[in-house]
Structure formats: C-alpha cells, structure tokens
Motif scaffolding. Structure first.
Motif, short mmCIF file in Angstrom:
data_model
loop_
_atom_site.label_atom_id
_atom_site.label_comp_id
_atom_site.label_asym_id
_atom_site.label_seq_id
_atom_site.Cartn_x
_atom_site.Cartn_y
_atom_site.Cartn_z
N LYS A 77 0.83 -1.21 0.00
CA LYS A 77 0.00 0.00 0.00
C LYS A 77 0.87 1.26 0.00
CE LYS A 77 -3.93 -2.08 2.40
NZ LYS A 77 -4.69 -2.11 3.67
N ILE A 78 1.95 1.25 0.77
CA ILE A 78 2.84 2.41 0.85
C ILE A 78 3.49 2.67 -0.51
CG2 ILE A 78 4.96 3.34 1.90
CD1 ILE A 78 2.49 3.36 3.75
N LYS A 79 3.96 1.62 -1.17
CA LYS A 79 4.59 1.77 -2.48
C LYS A 79 3.63 2.38 -3.49
CE LYS A 79 7.96 -1.95 -1.97
NZ LYS A 79 8.36 -3.29 -2.41
N ILE A 80 2.39 1.91 -3.47
CA ILE A 80 1.38 2.45 -4.39
C ILE A 80 1.08 3.90 -4.03
CG2 ILE A 80 -1.05 2.29 -5.07
CD1 ILE A 80 -0.70 -0.82 -4.71
N LEU A 81 0.88 4.16 -2.76
CA LEU A 81 0.53 5.51 -2.29
C LEU A 81 1.61 6.53 -2.64
CD1 LEU A 81 -1.78 6.79 -0.58
CD2 LEU A 81 -0.33 6.44 1.39
N LEU A 82 2.87 6.14 -2.49
CA LEU A 82 3.99 7.05 -2.73
C LEU A 82 4.56 6.93 -4.15
CD1 LEU A 82 5.84 6.79 0.69
CD2 LEU A 82 4.18 8.51 -0.07
N ASN A 83 3.95 6.05 -4.94
CA ASN A 83 4.37 5.85 -6.33
C ASN A 83 5.88 5.59 -6.41
OD1 ASN A 83 4.05 5.59 -9.09
ND2 ASN A 83 4.35 7.79 -9.44
N THR A 84 6.31 4.57 -5.67
CA THR A 84 7.72 4.22 -5.63
C THR A 84 7.87 2.71 -5.57
OG1 THR A 84 9.83 4.62 -4.54
CG2 THR A 84 7.92 4.37 -3.11
N LYS A 85 8.99 2.23 -6.04
CA LYS A 85 9.30 0.80 -5.96
C LYS A 85 10.15 0.48 -4.74
CE LYS A 85 8.94 0.02 -10.88
NZ LYS A 85 9.54 -0.54 -12.08
N ASN A 86 10.82 1.50 -4.22
CA ASN A 86 11.74 1.31 -3.10
C ASN A 86 11.28 2.10 -1.89
OD1 ASN A 86 13.58 -0.28 -4.66
ND2 ASN A 86 14.27 1.62 -5.63
N VAL A 87 11.02 1.39 -0.81
CA VAL A 87 10.65 2.03 0.44
C VAL A 87 11.07 1.11 1.58
CG1 VAL A 87 8.30 1.09 0.44
CG2 VAL A 87 8.77 3.20 1.67
N SER A 88 11.58 1.70 2.65
CA SER A 88 12.03 0.90 3.79
C SER A 88 12.05 1.75 5.05
CB SER A 88 13.42 0.34 3.53
OG SER A 88 14.36 1.40 3.42
N LEU A 89 12.09 1.06 6.19
CA LEU A 89 12.32 1.76 7.45
C LEU A 89 13.74 2.31 7.42
CD1 LEU A 89 10.87 -0.73 10.07
CD2 LEU A 89 9.93 1.49 9.47
N VAL A 90 13.96 3.42 8.08
CA VAL A 90 15.32 3.95 8.19
C VAL A 90 16.07 3.15 9.25
CG1 VAL A 90 14.70 6.28 7.45
CG2 VAL A 90 14.66 5.73 9.88
N SER A 91 17.38 3.14 9.15
CA SER A 91 18.21 2.50 10.17
C SER A 91 18.15 3.34 11.45
CB SER A 91 19.65 2.40 9.69
OG SER A 91 20.22 3.70 9.59
N GLU A 92 18.59 2.76 12.55
CA GLU A 92 18.60 3.52 13.81
C GLU A 92 19.48 4.76 13.71
OE1 GLU A 92 18.61 1.61 17.62
OE2 GLU A 92 17.99 -0.29 16.72
N GLU A 93 20.62 4.63 13.02
CA GLU A 93 21.52 5.77 12.85
C GLU A 93 20.86 6.87 12.01
OE1 GLU A 93 22.42 2.55 12.03
OE2 GLU A 93 23.51 2.17 13.90
N GLU A 94 20.21 6.46 10.95
CA GLU A 94 19.53 7.42 10.08
C GLU A 94 18.36 8.07 10.80
OE1 GLU A 94 18.54 7.49 5.31
OE2 GLU A 94 18.50 5.58 6.36
N LEU A 95 17.64 7.29 11.60
CA LEU A 95 16.53 7.83 12.38
C LEU A 95 17.01 8.96 13.28
CD1 LEU A 95 13.57 7.66 13.42
CD2 LEU A 95 14.43 6.10 15.17
N THR A 96 18.09 8.73 13.99
CA THR A 96 18.64 9.76 14.88
C THR A 96 19.13 10.96 14.08
OG1 THR A 96 19.23 8.05 16.48
CG2 THR A 96 20.28 10.19 16.73
#
Length: 171
Positions: A77-96
């Motif tokens: 659903k997220i891929k369709i909604l954002l019109n993207t093929k690549n989507v993922s949670l960020v890493s803990e380092e990237e989150l911070t």
C-alpha cells in the motif's frame, strides 16, 4: 527547544487537553503498552521510512507513518501511495540523524519533526490515544481526533494490515 517541549507548546497553543506522564524507557509498542497499563491498540506508533531518491532533488525521501500500535505497515500500500518501488524503514543511525530522536521515542508529530506525515485511517478511531513524545520515557495521552487536528497530516489513508498475534509489531 527539545521535541517534547515543542509538542507541549503546540498542544497548549491549540488549547488541546492532554496528559503527560513519565515512565521507564521503552522501545517497542508492546513495552510502551505494558508500562502504560494499556492495550497496544490504544498507542500511536510513529515510524520513519525512506523512499528511493525522489525525482525532484529538493524533496525529502523521508516520511513519518503513524499507525495504531497493534497494526503493521502494509508495504504494498505504501509503495502504491507514494508511487515508488523502493521504500524501507530507516536505520537507527539514520533515524537519529533525521529526527534527533532514538528508536522508541519518535512522536506522531511530523509537523514538529519537519517530515511529511501519513496517518493510517485507524488512528482517528482509537479515541483515547497514547504515544511517546520525543523521548523513550514520556507519554502523552489525548483524544485521537485532537492528535489529527494538531498534526494536520498530509494524508490519512489505509496503510496497515493486521498484526500477527504474538508477533512483534514494530514494523
């Protein structure tokens, strides 16, 4: 000003009623529900995701997804909604790096974090909602309709699937 103070300032400026409490540090929806003495379904789980590089380099690839604590992200659903093929949670380092907050403390306030925000449709149905407020040790409880009002998400859509009973619900 830290994130918790920004959220409290925003809620006070909008004259929204809320309760702030302090508790032992938590990192998952299950831990948070346990220390609050509530069901995971009353929690708002806020998760930062990233898409592939956006076509317009001035746009951020980061989004804040907010869903009930007992639900899981439906990546299709997220891929369709954002019109993207690549989507993922960020890493803990990237989150911070993106939010200045550790995993488990991210609040559902994309407007405070300067992130485009998508709420799951289930958020509005919760009623009394609980969420970590920029810290692993602070919870705010308030009406879910007031949360939607305070955040003004860019989109409210069905972005979840049911969590598998007994599984971790951190994604």
């Amino acid at each position: 000003m830290d994130t918790l103070t920004k959220i409290i300032t925003l809620l006070n400026s909008l004259e929204i009623k809320y309760t702030l409490s302090e508790h032992a540090p938590v990192t998952t929806s299950e831990e948070a529900a346990h220390v609050r003495g509530t069901h995971t379904g009353t929690g708002a789980k806020a998760m930062v995701i990233k898409t592939g590089q956006p076509p317009n380099l001035s746009l951020s690839p980061y989004y804040l997804l907010v869903l009930p604590g007992n639900k899981k992200i439906d990546w299709k659903k997220i891929k369709i909604l954002l019109n993207t093929k690549n989507v993922s949670l960020v890493s803990e380092e990237e989150l911070t790096a993106v939010t200045g907050i550790e995993r488990g403390g991210v609040p559902p306030f994309g407007n405070v974090l300067n992130l485009k925000t998508i709420f799951d449709t289930g958020i509005e149905k919760i009623g009394a909602i609980n969420f970590n407020a920029g810290s692993r040790t602070h919870t705010i409880s308030m009406d879910s309709k007031d949360l939607v009002k305070a955040v003004s998400p860019e989109l409210i859509a069905n972005i979840t699937k049911e969590a598998i009973p007994g599984s971790r619900t951190n994604c």
